[in-house]
Scaffold this active site. Sequence first.
Site, short mmCIF file in Angstrom:
data_model
loop_
_atom_site.label_atom_id
_atom_site.label_comp_id
_atom_site.label_asym_id
_atom_site.label_seq_id
_atom_site.Cartn_x
_atom_site.Cartn_y
_atom_site.Cartn_z
N SER A 244 -2.34 -14.80 3.45
CA SER A 244 -3.43 -14.16 2.70
C SER A 244 -3.40 -14.67 1.27
O SER A 244 -2.32 -14.88 0.71
CB SER A 244 -3.22 -12.64 2.74
N TYR B 142 -11.56 -9.90 3.29
CA TYR B 142 -11.37 -8.60 2.66
C TYR B 142 -12.42 -8.43 1.57
O TYR B 142 -13.10 -9.38 1.19
CB TYR B 142 -9.94 -8.37 2.16
N PHE B 143 -12.59 -7.19 1.09
CA PHE B 143 -13.72 -6.81 0.23
C PHE B 143 -15.06 -7.19 0.88
O PHE B 143 -15.95 -7.71 0.21
CB PHE B 143 -13.64 -7.46 -1.16
N SER C 28 -16.51 -3.95 -2.96
CA SER C 28 -16.19 -2.69 -3.66
C SER C 28 -17.33 -1.66 -3.58
O SER C 28 -17.57 -0.91 -4.51
CB SER C 28 -15.84 -2.95 -5.13
N LYS D 278 -25.44 1.77 -1.78
CA LYS D 278 -25.44 3.13 -2.38
C LYS D 278 -25.71 3.12 -3.88
O LYS D 278 -25.89 4.17 -4.48
CB LYS D 278 -24.11 3.84 -2.08
N TYR E 117 0.87 -1.18 0.00
CA TYR E 117 0.00 0.00 0.00
C TYR E 117 0.91 1.24 0.00
O TYR E 117 1.42 1.65 1.03
CB TYR E 117 -0.92 0.06 1.22
N LEU F 87 -17.49 -5.49 1.67
CA LEU F 87 -18.63 -4.75 1.10
C LEU F 87 -18.60 -4.77 -0.43
O LEU F 87 -19.29 -3.98 -1.10
CB LEU F 87 -18.65 -3.31 1.63
#
Length: 310
Positions: free
Chosen positions: A157, A205-206, A210, A216, A59, A208
């Site tokens: 991971s 991970y992810f 993306s 929304k 990152y 939601l």
Amino acid sequence: MTKHIRIGHTDLYVNPIGLGTNAVGGHNLFPNLDEEAGRELVLTGLANGINFLDTAFIYGPKRSEEIIGEVVKEAGNRSEIVIATKAAHKFVGNVVVIDNSPAFLKQSVEESLQRLQTDYIDLFYIHFPDQDTPKDEAIGALKQLKDEGKIKAIGVSNFSIEQLKEANKDGYVDVYQGEYNLLNRRAENELLPYAEEHKISYIPYFPLASGLLTGKYNKNTELSEGMRKRPQFSEGVYEQNLEKIEHIRHIAWNKGVEVAHVVLAWYFTRQSIDVVIPGAKRAEQVLNNLKTLEVQLTNEEIKEIDRIFS
């Protein structure tokens, strides 16, 4: 005060809502990132009971770890904060290769310690598997570092089930991080049952998908070409996903919360999931994620969500 839970069989105790920090200094992942906003969202999280920060070498690269190191030092309560980081990416000139060799992992831990300005890392993951290193040898190197007190828990991971089994040959793997959400439940076939059987904590991970599982989006939302390439946003599939999410919107409305809160709360009904690490780009999103802790799902609601997203 939020009740802290234990991550698997480790000695790490955290707020079940952690913070994924790829948008904190992750300039290679997000265009036009504001580092001050990143710093602010980490400080907001720490000030409001979040004590689990998830970062990685890639990152930035490196920048996310550096910012978190600065913020944690500023906060002055290192012993109360649980930091997870990851490594496997090695730059050879301008080319990135994946390396799980014991020498590279040991070097990576030393460099992460410097960037994070700390003398131990709470949870260190091998970020991606390489092709060549026997996975039990890679984990053996991390076990040495754990015995030396440089790391407290060992994670992997993105490993396949075969790689996870090889990595865990001696029972040293504490945490597995992989993709898992209501729109991608493949981990339920083998990875989640294996994690449960071996008391390995599974961190999705992810969670939601993306942003799709935040509720929304609707059928009038303009989607970019890049988004349409993602499986959950592809034509036909996207419209079906929106219909499923409407059912969750109904549950959320009855509880006075948002779709994302119900989705995240559902993950905690899975046996091997102790903690979720939704990302954020703004401080208010961090505070919003914490509302998940107020959601109590009934058995009927848990089964209904399971059925809708089966």
